[in-house]
Scaffold this motif. Structure first.
Motif, PDB file in Angstrom:
ATOM      1  N   SER A 139       6.828   6.337 -20.741  1.00  0.00           N
ATOM      2  CA  SER A 139       7.646   5.473 -19.865  1.00  0.00           C
ATOM      3  C   SER A 139       7.229   5.629 -18.410  1.00  0.00           C
ATOM      4  O   SER A 139       7.189   4.647 -17.663  1.00  0.00           O
ATOM      5  N   ILE A 140       6.901   6.857 -18.032  1.00  0.00           N
ATOM      6  CA  ILE A 140       6.469   7.092 -16.647  1.00  0.00           C
ATOM      7  C   ILE A 140       5.123   6.399 -16.408  1.00  0.00           C
ATOM      8  O   ILE A 140       4.905   5.796 -15.361  1.00  0.00           O
ATOM      9  N   ASP A 141       4.254   6.469 -17.396  1.00  0.00           N
ATOM     10  CA  ASP A 141       2.949   5.786 -17.289  1.00  0.00           C
ATOM     11  C   ASP A 141       3.159   4.274 -17.148  1.00  0.00           C
ATOM     12  O   ASP A 141       2.499   3.609 -16.348  1.00  0.00           O
ATOM     13  N   GLU A 142       4.097   3.752 -17.922  1.00  0.00           N
ATOM     14  CA  GLU A 142       4.394   2.311 -17.887  1.00  0.00           C
ATOM     15  C   GLU A 142       4.917   1.920 -16.507  1.00  0.00           C
ATOM     16  O   GLU A 142       4.565   0.878 -15.954  1.00  0.00           O
ATOM     17  N   MET A 143       5.747   2.812 -15.954  1.00  0.00           N
ATOM     18  CA  MET A 143       6.316   2.567 -14.618  1.00  0.00           C
ATOM     19  C   MET A 143       5.202   2.487 -13.569  1.00  0.00           C
ATOM     20  O   MET A 143       5.217   1.626 -12.694  1.00  0.00           O
ATOM     21  N   GLY A 144       4.234   3.364 -13.683  1.00  0.00           N
ATOM     22  CA  GLY A 144       3.165   3.405 -12.681  1.00  0.00           C
ATOM     23  C   GLY A 144       2.030   2.441 -12.962  1.00  0.00           C
ATOM     24  O   GLY A 144       1.141   2.234 -12.138  1.00  0.00           O
ATOM     25  N   ARG A 145       2.075   1.789 -14.128  1.00  0.00           N
ATOM     26  CA  ARG A 145       0.949   0.943 -14.564  1.00  0.00           C
ATOM     27  C   ARG A 145       0.644  -0.175 -13.572  1.00  0.00           C
ATOM     28  O   ARG A 145      -0.515  -0.422 -13.234  1.00  0.00           O
ATOM     29  N   ILE A 188       0.851  -1.213   0.000  1.00  0.00           N
ATOM     30  CA  ILE A 188       0.000   0.000   0.000  1.00  0.00           C
ATOM     31  C   ILE A 188       0.879   1.253   0.000  1.00  0.00           C
ATOM     32  O   ILE A 188       0.651   2.187  -0.774  1.00  0.00           O
ATOM     33  N   SER A 189       1.925   1.228   0.843  1.00  0.00           N
ATOM     34  CA  SER A 189       2.843   2.383   0.899  1.00  0.00           C
ATOM     35  C   SER A 189       3.503   2.592  -0.456  1.00  0.00           C
ATOM     36  O   SER A 189       3.619   3.733  -0.933  1.00  0.00           O
ATOM     37  N   ASN A 190       3.935   1.498  -1.057  1.00  0.00           N
ATOM     38  CA  ASN A 190       4.595   1.576  -2.355  1.00  0.00           C
ATOM     39  C   ASN A 190       3.652   2.163  -3.407  1.00  0.00           C
ATOM     40  O   ASN A 190       4.069   2.976  -4.241  1.00  0.00           O
ATOM     41  N   THR A 191       2.381   1.775  -3.346  1.00  0.00           N
ATOM     42  CA  THR A 191       1.388   2.291  -4.300  1.00  0.00           C
ATOM     43  C   THR A 191       1.270   3.811  -4.155  1.00  0.00           C
ATOM     44  O   THR A 191       1.312   4.532  -5.167  1.00  0.00           O
ATOM     45  N   PHE A 192       1.146   4.267  -2.913  1.00  0.00           N
ATOM     46  CA  PHE A 192       1.032   5.715  -2.688  1.00  0.00           C
ATOM     47  C   PHE A 192       2.279   6.456  -3.148  1.00  0.00           C
ATOM     48  O   PHE A 192       2.196   7.481  -3.831  1.00  0.00           O
ATOM     49  N   LEU A 193       3.439   5.900  -2.764  1.00  0.00           N
ATOM     50  CA  LEU A 193       4.711   6.563  -3.117  1.00  0.00           C
ATOM     51  C   LEU A 193       4.921   6.583  -4.631  1.00  0.00           C
ATOM     52  O   LEU A 193       5.384   7.589  -5.196  1.00  0.00           O
ATOM     53  N   MET A 194       4.566   5.479  -5.272  1.00  0.00           N
ATOM     54  CA  MET A 194       4.727   5.380  -6.720  1.00  0.00           C
ATOM     55  C   MET A 194       3.818   6.393  -7.410  1.00  0.00           C
ATOM     56  O   MET A 194       4.246   7.084  -8.339  1.00  0.00           O
ATOM     57  N   ASN A 195       2.574   6.451  -6.962  1.00  0.00           N
ATOM     58  CA  ASN A 195       1.625   7.407  -7.563  1.00  0.00           C
ATOM     59  C   ASN A 195       2.102   8.839  -7.366  1.00  0.00           C
ATOM     60  O   ASN A 195       1.998   9.668  -8.275  1.00  0.00           O
ATOM     61  N   GLU A 196       2.666   9.088  -6.195  1.00  0.00           N
ATOM     62  CA  GLU A 196       3.181  10.429  -5.915  1.00  0.00           C
ATOM     63  C   GLU A 196       4.379  10.738  -6.812  1.00  0.00           C
ATOM     64  O   GLU A 196       4.472  11.826  -7.390  1.00  0.00           O
ATOM     65  N   ALA A 197       5.261   9.754  -6.951  1.00  0.00           N
ATOM     66  CA  ALA A 197       6.469   9.943  -7.773  1.00  0.00           C
ATOM     67  C   ALA A 197       6.090  10.203  -9.233  1.00  0.00           C
ATOM     68  O   ALA A 197       6.609  11.128  -9.862  1.00  0.00           O
ATOM     69  N   THR A 198       5.167   9.394  -9.766  1.00  0.00           N
ATOM     70  CA  THR A 198       4.770   9.563 -11.174  1.00  0.00           C
ATOM     71  C   THR A 198       4.047  10.901 -11.347  1.00  0.00           C
ATOM     72  O   THR A 198       4.275  11.602 -12.345  1.00  0.00           O
ATOM     73  N   HIS A 199       3.233  11.263 -10.373  1.00  0.00           N
ATOM     74  CA  HIS A 199       2.515  12.549 -10.444  1.00  0.00           C
ATOM     75  C   HIS A 199       3.502  13.723 -10.461  1.00  0.00           C
ATOM     76  O   HIS A 199       3.386  14.642 -11.296  1.00  0.00           O
ATOM     77  N   ASN A 200       4.496  13.670  -9.565  1.00  0.00           N
ATOM     78  CA  ASN A 200       5.491  14.749  -9.485  1.00  0.00           C
ATOM     79  C   ASN A 200       6.294  14.856 -10.770  1.00  0.00           C
ATOM     80  O   ASN A 200       6.575  15.957 -11.264  1.00  0.00           O
ATOM     81  N   MET A 201       6.668  13.697 -11.320  1.00  0.00           N
ATOM     82  CA  MET A 201       7.466  13.705 -12.554  1.00  0.00           C
ATOM     83  C   MET A 201       6.646  14.277 -13.708  1.00  0.00           C
ATOM     84  O   MET A 201       7.152  15.083 -14.495  1.00  0.00           O
ATOM     85  N   ILE A 261      16.140   4.761  -6.545  1.00  0.00           N
ATOM     86  CA  ILE A 261      16.748   3.834  -5.576  1.00  0.00           C
ATOM     87  C   ILE A 261      15.655   2.973  -4.936  1.00  0.00           C
ATOM     88  O   ILE A 261      15.712   1.752  -4.966  1.00  0.00           O
ATOM     89  N   TRP A 262      14.616   3.627  -4.399  1.00  0.00           N
ATOM     90  CA  TRP A 262      13.574   2.825  -3.740  1.00  0.00           C
ATOM     91  C   TRP A 262      12.578   2.267  -4.749  1.00  0.00           C
ATOM     92  O   TRP A 262      11.922   1.251  -4.507  1.00  0.00           O
ATOM     93  N   ILE A 263      12.489   2.936  -5.897  1.00  0.00           N
ATOM     94  CA  ILE A 263      11.526   2.483  -6.898  1.00  0.00           C
ATOM     95  C   ILE A 263      11.960   1.153  -7.511  1.00  0.00           C
ATOM     96  O   ILE A 263      11.128   0.392  -8.009  1.00  0.00           O
ATOM     97  N   SER A 264      13.255   0.851  -7.417  1.00  0.00           N
ATOM     98  CA  SER A 264      13.763  -0.407  -7.986  1.00  0.00           C
ATOM     99  C   SER A 264      13.245  -1.624  -7.230  1.00  0.00           C
ATOM    100  O   SER A 264      13.412  -2.755  -7.667  1.00  0.00           O
ATOM    101  N   LEU A 265      12.598  -1.382  -6.070  1.00  0.00           N
ATOM    102  CA  LEU A 265      11.963  -2.492  -5.329  1.00  0.00           C
ATOM    103  C   LEU A 265      10.841  -3.110  -6.138  1.00  0.00           C
ATOM    104  O   LEU A 265      10.555  -4.290  -6.027  1.00  0.00           O
ATOM    105  N   SER A 266      10.160  -2.261  -6.929  1.00  0.00           N
ATOM    106  CA  SER A 266       8.980  -2.780  -7.618  1.00  0.00           C
ATOM    107  C   SER A 266       8.966  -2.516  -9.120  1.00  0.00           C
ATOM    108  O   SER A 266       8.047  -2.943  -9.801  1.00  0.00           O
TER     109      SER A 266
END
Lengths: 223, 122
Positions: free
Chosen positions: B106-112, B19-32, B63-68
């Motif tokens: 690519s960012i969309d693919e990352m967050g898909r 769940i944390s990863n989902t929030f962080l990922m969505n935030e990261a893709t949104h910011n980018m 760094i942390w995004i490489s987890l998923s």
């Protein structure tokens, strides 16, 4: 190369922990779901080792999820026996009171040749010698010969003998087996006294066992 | 029972991480995406600052995004950001806009994979 090496170590210990949590049932694969779990675990675990582009979490998350479901199923099956009949096949009597059950053979898709072959593996050459042959849930066949074909026992010969029980390991390669000591309610001092009498040091012991009649057996290292 | 409790704890920790990863990922893709959308449509000097900031943030995030996220995807985005900077430096409008579009894909693919949908599951 170093990444493969480190990933392999991580996955190995995660799998070890997983199998430890799942326990002996998983090793015996008593249920269909357990067999599925074992197959899946090995496939999933190998993925991030062979493919460096996959994050290691792609193995860890499925492993934890599968283990959770497996544990939950096992717990539910043990608590609710009705559920057991839905989720797993009950044992089938392929030979019942000396008669081959053709319907059960057909239901389990076992041919007469396969049945005879399985009986041969149990050192039975003729199905007419068998009282019961039961196909267990883990796919193995349990065979109970007719009384006239059973092995002779001491009871048949009216011979009495004391039960020697099983051997319990007390010291193995110089190291105490704390679990057995606790189970047998024995103290280390008893065995230390025994070793002193024999003039043997503990670290020289290869194997020291005791049976249910308190008979001690000792093998020294290098013997 | 002890095994079940350990499993339940591991499962709970895993759900929290997911769940944390989902929030962080969505935030990261949104910011980018926000940073990319703040770029001028044509190559210019102002874009250099934004692209540099994007690259620095991406370096920390990856760094942390490489987890998923797969290594291929991360490398692709890293290369895209470099290419975007190069396209901005050459002042080639068409190339610049193509690179913006590719980077957004690519960012969309990352967050898909962090978005729950029937399409993703199937």
């Amino acid at each position: 190369m170093i990444t493969i090496f480190i990933r392999t170590i991580i996955i190995y210990f995660i799998l070890l922990g997983t199998m430890r949590i799942l326990g002996k049932r998983q090793l015996g694969e008593l249920e269909v779901s357990e067999l599925i779990t074992t197959i899946l675990l090995s496939e999933i675990a190998s993925m991030p080792i062979s493919n460096q582009n996959i994050p290691i979490s792609y193995a860890i998350i499925p492993l934890i999820t599968i283990v959770t479901f497996e544990m939950s199923f096992s717990l539910l099956l043990s608590k609710f026996s009705k559920l057991k009949n839905i989720l797993s096949t009950p044992p089938s009597a392929l030979i019942y009171k000396g008669r081959i059950q053709q319907k059960e053979l057909s239901k389990n898709r076992i041919s007469p040749e396969e049945l005879i072959s399985e009986l041969r593996l149990k050192n039975i050459s003729d199905p007419s010698q068998v009282e019961y042959a039961i196909l267990e849930q883990n796919g193995l066949l349990s065979v109970f010969p007719k009384i006239e074909h059973q092995q002779v026992t001491l009871k048949h010969l009216n011979i009495e003998d004391s039960e020697s029980g099983i051997l319990h390991i007390i010291i193995s390669q110089g190291v105490w087996n704390e679990y057995n000591l606790k189970m047998l309610n024995k103290r280390k001092e008893e065995f230390e006294k025994y070793l002193r009498k024999k003039n043997i040091e503990q670290n020289k012991v290869f194997l020291l066992t005791i049976d249910d009649n308190d008979k001690i057996n000792l093998i020294i290292k290098g013997e | 029972m002890r095994g079940f409790i350990i499993t339940a704890i591991l499962f709970s920790i895993m759900i929290i991480v997911i769940i944390s990863n989902t929030f962080l990922m969505n935030e990261a893709t949104h910011n980018m995406k926000e940073a990319i959308e703040s770029l001028e449509k044509i190559p210019c000097q102002e874009n250099e600052v934004i692209i540099e900031q994007l690259a620095n943030n991406w370096k920390k995030t990856s760094i942390w995004i490489s987890l998923s996220v797969s290594y291929d995807n991360i490398e692709e985005i890293t290369d895209m950001i470099s290419s975007l900077g190069a396209a901005n430096a050459t002042s080639n409008v068409e190339q610049f806009q193509i690179h913006i579009s590719l980077l957004l894909n690519s960012i969309d693919e990352m967050g898909r994979l962090e978005k729950i949908s029937i399409k993703n599951i199937l």
